[in-house]
Design an enzyme around this catalytic site. Structure first.
Site: not given
Ligand code: R5P
Length: 316
Positions: A113-114, A207, A233
């Site tokens: 993530r980071q 988003k 996703d």
């Molecule tokens: C971020 O851009 C990823 O592609 C996912 O959309 C994100 O990590 C999903 O996180 P959550 O289910 O907490 O919204």
């Protein structure tokens, strides 16, 4: 060639071994009473991991997965270098060095993530973990990492692989979607690949993440009235991204909404939350999860073949 795994990827390692037609051996893993990990390559596996290249399948998630992965790489390096000295003097104490040939397959790359430094002083966690692991293996296979570019410049070759072909096949068989939606710009490449494979319509949302639990999408007209839609996703964590996208789809007349991803983290009651908004949740088994319905083995196998080819090693 042989596939080995520790405590967090046994099922997927077996799927990979099946896809490759190789043997799979589990390494011994346990915990000391204070929770620290212990790993050992069983005596009967030592010859197997010395005689040919070996693929270790291991997640860097949760944190204990990072330590376990490092310990398994340490043991594999020692064994392949022939360093077998042990206090109990069991077996040969040393053997010839068999050289390079340790590949690490990471189904879910924890700490991905980071992948940027947003404020001064932040650690770029994905790069730190990548550097740590690449110093102990000869190549990496990474499945559907969010931003592959963060691992550019590591000291070993990397094969980035994706489970989108299997995800598309699964959706086509079980959902027959008319429309694929990417819930943000970051998933456009993956989701559009799925739409192309299925041969259906595609669009994406924009988003903005306010915080870990709050996201908003820019309003957009989607031509989904009366259609079955799958949102694709790379990962689902809290489920917030999917729930908001599903709401937009329902408001615009979608008759069915499904969510599909490579990495089903499903944190803090995410599945229950998701099921209030979608008709089905589909994930690979990159990490153990309750919605593991898509094998990650074939995707990892493609990565292994690509890496072996790049290294000039025969993968048969
Ligand atoms: C971020 O851009 C990823 O592609 C996912 O959309 C994100 O990590 C999903 O996180 P959550 O289910 O907490 O919204």
């Amino acid at each position: 060639m042989v596939v080995v795994s520790g405590s967090n990827s046994h099922v997927l390692a077996q799927q990979l071994a099946d896809a490759l037609g190789w043997e799979h051996h589990g390494l011994e893993t346990r915990r000391f009473p204070d929770t620290e990990g212990y790993i050992r390559i069983p005596t009967e596996v030592i010859e197997a991991v010395r005689s040919e290249p070996v693929v270790l399948v291991s997640n860097t998630f949760p944190d204990s997965g990072i330590v376990e992965t490092l310990l398994m790489l340490e043991a594999l390096n020692d064994v392949r270098h022939g360093q077998l000295q042990n206090l109990r003097e069991i077996g040969p104490q040393s053997l010839p060095d068999v050289g390079k040939g340790i590949l690490l397959a990471i189904p879910y790359f924890g700490y991905s993530r980071q992948d940027k430094r947003f404020k001064p002083g932040e650690a770029i966690s994905a790069r730190a973990i990548g550097q740590l692991l690449s110093s102990r293996c000869d190549g990496l296979i990474v499945l559907d990492i969010h931003a592959p570019q963060v691992l550019e410049g590591l000291s070993v070759p990397i094969a980035f692989t994706s489970a989108m072909p299997e995800l598309a096949n699964h959706l086509q068989t079980t959902v027959e979607p008319d429309f694929i939606l990417s819930p943000d710009k970051g998933a456009i490449d993956r989701a559009s690949e799925v739409a192309q494979t299925i041969g259906c319509e595609f669009s994406y949302l924009e988003k903005t993440r306010i915080d870990a639990h709050t996201i908003v999408h820019k309003a957009k007209n989607l031509d989904v009235a009366g259609k079955r839609v799958a949102i694709v996703d790379d990962m689902i964590a809290t489920g917030g991204t999917i729930c908001r996208a599903a709401e937009a789809l329902r408001n615009q007349g979608a008759t069915q909404v499904h969510a599909a991803c490579s990495h089903g983290l499903f944190t803090g009651g995410a599945i229950a939350r998701l099921l209030r908004y979608v008709d089905g949740v589909h994930a690979t088994g990159s990490l153990a999860n309750a919605r593991d319905v898509i094998s990650g083995g074939p995707a990892l196998a493609r990565g292994v073949h690509e890496l072996l080819e790049g290294l000039g090693l025969d993968s048969q």
